[in-house]
Scaffold this active site. Sequence first.
Site, PDB file in Angstrom:
ATOM      1  N   GLY A 100     -20.838   7.208  -2.241  1.00  0.00           N
ATOM      2  CA  GLY A 100     -19.726   7.463  -3.151  1.00  0.00           C
ATOM      3  C   GLY A 100     -19.816   6.607  -4.401  1.00  0.00           C
ATOM      4  O   GLY A 100     -20.861   6.008  -4.698  1.00  0.00           O
ATOM      5  N   LYS A 158       0.847  -1.193   0.000  1.00  0.00           N
ATOM      6  CA  LYS A 158       0.000   0.000   0.000  1.00  0.00           C
ATOM      7  C   LYS A 158       0.881   1.241   0.000  1.00  0.00           C
ATOM      8  O   LYS A 158       2.028   1.213   0.462  1.00  0.00           O
ATOM      9  CB  LYS A 158      -0.889   0.015   1.245  1.00  0.00           C
ATOM     10  CG  LYS A 158      -2.179   0.812   1.094  1.00  0.00           C
ATOM     11  CD  LYS A 158      -3.227   0.047   0.297  1.00  0.00           C
ATOM     12  CE  LYS A 158      -4.559   0.776   0.254  1.00  0.00           C
ATOM     13  NZ  LYS A 158      -5.596  -0.030  -0.388  1.00  0.00           N
ATOM     14  N   ALA A 180     -20.683   2.823  -3.773  1.00  0.00           N
ATOM     15  CA  ALA A 180     -22.043   2.726  -3.238  1.00  0.00           C
ATOM     16  C   ALA A 180     -23.077   3.067  -4.303  1.00  0.00           C
ATOM     17  O   ALA A 180     -24.149   2.444  -4.357  1.00  0.00           O
ATOM     18  CB  ALA A 180     -22.200   3.648  -2.039  1.00  0.00           C
TER      19      ALA A 180
END
Length: 365
Positions: free
Chosen positions: A181, A79, A184
């Site tokens: 968002g 990450k 979603a």
Amino acid sequence: MLFEAMEKEGFEQVVFCQDEVSGLKAIIAIHDTTLGPALGGCRMWPYESEEEALIDVLRLAKGMTYKNAAAGLNLGGGKTVIIGDPKQDKSEAMFRALGRYVESLNGRYIIAEDVGTTVQDMDAIHEETDYVTGISESFGASGNPSPMTARGVYVSMKRSAKEVYGNDSLSGKTVAIQGCGNVAYALSELLYQEGAKLIVTDIHQEALERSVRQFSAEAVKPEDIYRVKADIFAPCALGGILNDQTIPQLKVKIVCGSANNQLLETKKHGQLLQEKGILYAPDYIVNSGGVINVADELKCYHPERAMKKIDEIYEQIGKVFEIARDEKIIPALAADHLAEKRIQEMLQVKSTFLAKEHSLLTRRV
């Protein structure tokens, strides 16, 4: 302290990146490359301190190891976090500088977009390195991964419904969605098309109104989403929202959403959900559609192939529920067992191979 934390959690490498000209301050964490090069997104966030950013990138990188392993990808976990406000601190120079750092890792880490970054940001990184996914479709890549992430959540929700209700139809089911968002919104569209009733909330009024308008959804205040009566609760915003305060409020049978790290404390709050009779679909399997999609770019992107792989999340979630039943553990731990087993099997294969190589070299000498 850093080396102690790396050793405890099995991290391989942490790279601190800074570029004075562009203002870049970033951290790249590579957790585990047993299954292949680390793949994980780039998050840009206005962290209050460097320590907070470091804690976040370590947590997220380890999560990617488990996500990629459980998704059946030949990839490890990594990450990146950039310290800064994505609304005002971004620049092309910043992402190109980050791209040079990624390039210097020689393929040990492959970057992608995440919270606070976009396809356009990945395109800027791509100017400096080929070790990037989620770039523009004009490059023959997949573009915005949100619809594919939503697809994975959708099939996970259907499999969870089958586990609880005996069939996987979502028609007539009430789904409470936290967040409106990109993921979603795409999930809401799939649910609306199947005939589900939606209850939604978001701190951004414009996004909330869009979902109400497009999907005939009922809007509630952010603090009220935990108390609504529904069949399914879909956390699609922040992590850590399943905790001592929120779980007692829930009036649902299933929790299945796209947000990362939904359980504030995995064992404690996973057990609390189970005691309350709520089925929890582990988030890093549920939301793995996005990483499955961008990982397909590494093989020359083929959308139908990627979609087929994402639809297999349905069976993977079912396997998690089966492990949980057989081993009498919560689904969150069952998902961990699934991922850890795959990593351990690969370590055993590598160990056996190295032992044979050593034996052959010894004989030659």
